[in-house]
Design a protein around this motif. Structure first.
Motif, PDB file in Angstrom:
ATOM      1  N   ASP A  76      71.802  71.150 -80.210  1.00 26.97           N
ATOM      2  CA  ASP A  76      71.949  72.608 -80.115  1.00 26.97           C
ATOM      3  C   ASP A  76      72.390  73.227 -81.440  1.00 26.97           C
ATOM      4  N   LEU A  77      72.328  72.454 -82.511  1.00 29.31           N
ATOM      5  CA  LEU A  77      72.633  72.933 -83.863  1.00 29.31           C
ATOM      6  C   LEU A  77      74.104  73.323 -84.026  1.00 29.31           C
ATOM      7  N   ARG A  78      74.968  72.718 -83.192  1.00 30.21           N
ATOM      8  CA  ARG A  78      76.412  72.929 -83.310  1.00 30.21           C
ATOM      9  C   ARG A  78      77.034  71.751 -84.034  1.00 30.21           C
TER      10      ARG A  78
ATOM     11  N   ALA B 280      63.531  75.741 -81.612  1.00 33.26           N
ATOM     12  CA  ALA B 280      64.969  75.471 -81.422  1.00 33.26           C
ATOM     13  C   ALA B 280      65.393  76.216 -80.159  1.00 33.26           C
ATOM     14  N   PRO B 281      66.452  75.749 -79.521  1.00 31.10           N
ATOM     15  CA  PRO B 281      66.931  76.483 -78.344  1.00 31.10           C
ATOM     16  C   PRO B 281      67.416  77.878 -78.755  1.00 31.10           C
ATOM     17  N   THR B 282      67.099  78.876 -77.939  1.00 35.03           N
ATOM     18  CA  THR B 282      67.575  80.230 -78.223  1.00 35.03           C
ATOM     19  C   THR B 282      68.982  80.350 -77.661  1.00 35.03           C
ATOM     20  N   SER B 283      69.954  80.547 -78.555  1.00 35.88           N
ATOM     21  CA  SER B 283      71.341  80.631 -78.091  1.00 35.88           C
ATOM     22  C   SER B 283      71.728  82.087 -77.876  1.00 35.88           C
ATOM     23  N   ILE B 284      71.544  82.897 -78.896  1.00 39.84           N
ATOM     24  CA  ILE B 284      71.882  84.316 -78.750  1.00 39.84           C
ATOM     25  C   ILE B 284      70.668  85.171 -79.100  1.00 39.84           C
TER      26      ILE B 284
END
Ligand SMILES: *Cc1c(COP(=O)(O)O)cnc(C)c1O
Length: 516
Positions: free
Chosen positions: A246-248, A434-438
């Motif tokens: 999740d790119l964290r 990539a997952p859309t977070s915001i």
């Protein structure tokens, strides 16, 4: 029509000897006063300027009202490019002529970030109230280096409102700066000085015993590298920690790096959490990082240039829960508060550490018990001495709309990004990368059998044609090795139809270019 100015103080305590007859007398006292032609930049005839100013306001309103009907961006014709090669003007030109040149050569060729279909990089969309505020701020012309005057109180009030928005304690300090890069630099400077273990201000970084280490994820913004370089710690003092799917920031990897550094004779000093990465909008686990920073005795800085202001959004505020545990926070009112550029804000929990990092009081800036210099100096909290009145544009727009509306607009952008992600998932020729977070969507056009460099070239071509047609402005990036187009919806003018149009046009152009 001549009107009296509404900008009146309640009373006028003092009649100047330079008013009326007094002025005549004072002037006559000076020998040869008549021979000296004194000049000013004020207009000879204010009524001409008044008429032109009204026209500029009318033109500006039309410009913003019709913004959606204009191309997002357009290439400048050669004559416009050469226009800016003219040399230094030596003789005067009527202001109306100067304005005509601006209207013809500047205003039609903007970057485009106030347009409803601008989603490149990461910017705000501005607002007209903010523009009026910038005008008034310039008219008043106050210097926000400090002093005992209304603009200085208002500046401090905006910093206090930023603390309230984030849930930071009232005892914290803060300052308004040019943007996020500068607010991060200010915060990291305080972190360095607090953690150095020596008096860095006196002795310099060469006197630091064990080299300091700062940590951020491999998704941290490039301004942190610049900051560490400028702080004399060097790029290598910033350890990039890998990120998860999740790119964290990967917390076990961070712990490992800290342990390695301690064993290797370094001094782990600061962790830079990102609340909303610029690539994908990922939000590091702030709660876990706050715990880790406490355990490891690290300064916790949150780069919240994108996400800190989510704290005011009713539906998404929970995503930045625990941000208030940070030692310092950078936020960017010229992003999600849409203040016209420039304005950033840095908040520091320990107000005296903040002041101790920057305050110097030269003899020409000592405070006085009364009068103009009888207030705390605002320049003691950063690197600038003269500071502009950038607070007014934030203050007026917040008063006009109320903070809740800004919160709803943040929720709106996040919902729009989710909507766009659904459109992309439903379109066989597009895929999310990539997952859309915001509010950031990373996607690409991917026909069967196209891969690698030719896939990248195809998507860049789609992006450039969207720009050149004036349809939409996207940018591109590479996330964990995958090239993609990137849509950052930080825009109060965007509507869902704009996003539908983007998907339709990206597919149409992709097909046309690739023959798919
Ligand atoms: C925009 C941004 C910055 C830099 O802010 P500026 O206002 O452009 O100087 C820093 N960090 C992040 C995460 C950003 O999105």
């Amino acid at each position: 029509m001549k009107r009296n100015s509404p900008f009146r103080a309640p009373r006028r305590a003092f009649n100047s000897p330079l008013d009326g007859d007094g002025r005549e007398a004072a002037v006559n006292n000076v020998e040869n006063a008549r021979d000296v032609a004194e000049e000013t930049l004020d207009p000879g005839d204010w009524s001409d300027v008044q008429a032109l100013s009204h026209r500029i306001v009318d033109d500006s309103i039309a410009y913003l009202r019709d913004i959606g009907r204009r191309p997002v961006w357009q290439e400048m014709p050669p004559e416009v490019k050469t226009f800016f090669e003219a040399s230094l003007p030596r003789s005067p030109a009527p202001l109306a002529e100067v304005y005509r040149e601006v209207a013809e050569n500047v205003m039609p060729y903007p970057m485009g970030n106030i347009h409803p279909r601008f989603w490149s990089w990461y910017m705000g969309a501005g607002n007209f109230t903010g523009a009026l505020a910038d005008f008034l701020a310039a008219v008043q012309g106050s210097n926000l280096g400090g002093g005992n005057h209304a603009a200085a109180l208002l500046d401090g009030q905006v910093v206090n409102w930023c603390k309230q928005m984030i849930g930071f304690p009232a005892s914290a300090s803060g300052t308004l700066v040019s943007g996020g890069s500068m607010s991060n630099l200010i915060a990291l400077t305080v972190a360095r000085n607090v953690k150095a273990g020596v008096d860095v201000r006196e002795e310099g970084v060469a006197s630091i015993d064990k080299p300091l280490r700062f940590y951020g994820s491999d998704q941290a913004h490039s301004c942190h590298r610049k900051a560490l370089e400028a702080l004399g710690l060097g790029n290598r003092a910033l350890r990039r920690i890998p990120t998860d799917r999740d790119l964290r920031i990967d917390i076990p990897a961070l712990k490992k790096a800290i342990a390695e550094d301690r064993a290797g004779g370094f001094h782990p000093a600061c962790v830079i959490a990102t609340a909303g990465t610029v690539n994908t909008g990922a939000i590091d686990d702030l709660e876990a990082l706050a715990r880790l920073a406490a355990e490891e005795d690290l300064w916790l800085h949150v780069d919240g240039c994108i996400g800190a202001l989510m704290a005011i959004a009713p539906k998404n505020g929970h995503r930045v829960a625990c941000i208030e545990h940070a030692d310092s926070i950078a936020l960017d009112p010229h992003k999600w508060l849409h203040a016209p550029f420039e304005v950033g804000c840095v908040l520091i929990r320990d107000a005296s550490a903040h002041r101790d990092t920057f305050a110097v009081t030269p003899e020409y800036l000592e405070s006085t018990p009364r009068g103009l210099a009888s207030a705390a100096w605002l320049h003691e909290y950063g690197l600038q001495t003269t500071r502009g009145f950038r607070a007014l544009k934030v203050w007026m727009a917040l008063k006009e709309h109320g903070v809740e509306k800004f919160g709803r607009l943040i929720d709106q952008n996040i919902a729009q990004a989710a909507f766009l992600s659904r459109l992309i998932r439903n379109e066989p020729l597009l895929e999310l990368v990539a997952p859309t977070s915001i509010n950031i969507v990373c996607f690409r056009f991917r026909p069967k059998g196209v891969d690698g460099e030719s896939l990248k070239a195809l998507n860049i071509e789609i992006m450039l044609r969207l720009q050149e047609l004036g349809t939409a402005a996207l940018s591109d990036t590479t996330v964990h090795g995958e090239h993609c187009l990137r849509v950052a919806i930080n825009n109060h003018r965007t509507r869902r139809e704009d996003l539908r149009l983007l998907v339709d046009e990206a597919v149409r152009l992709g097909r046309h270019i690739s023959g798919a």
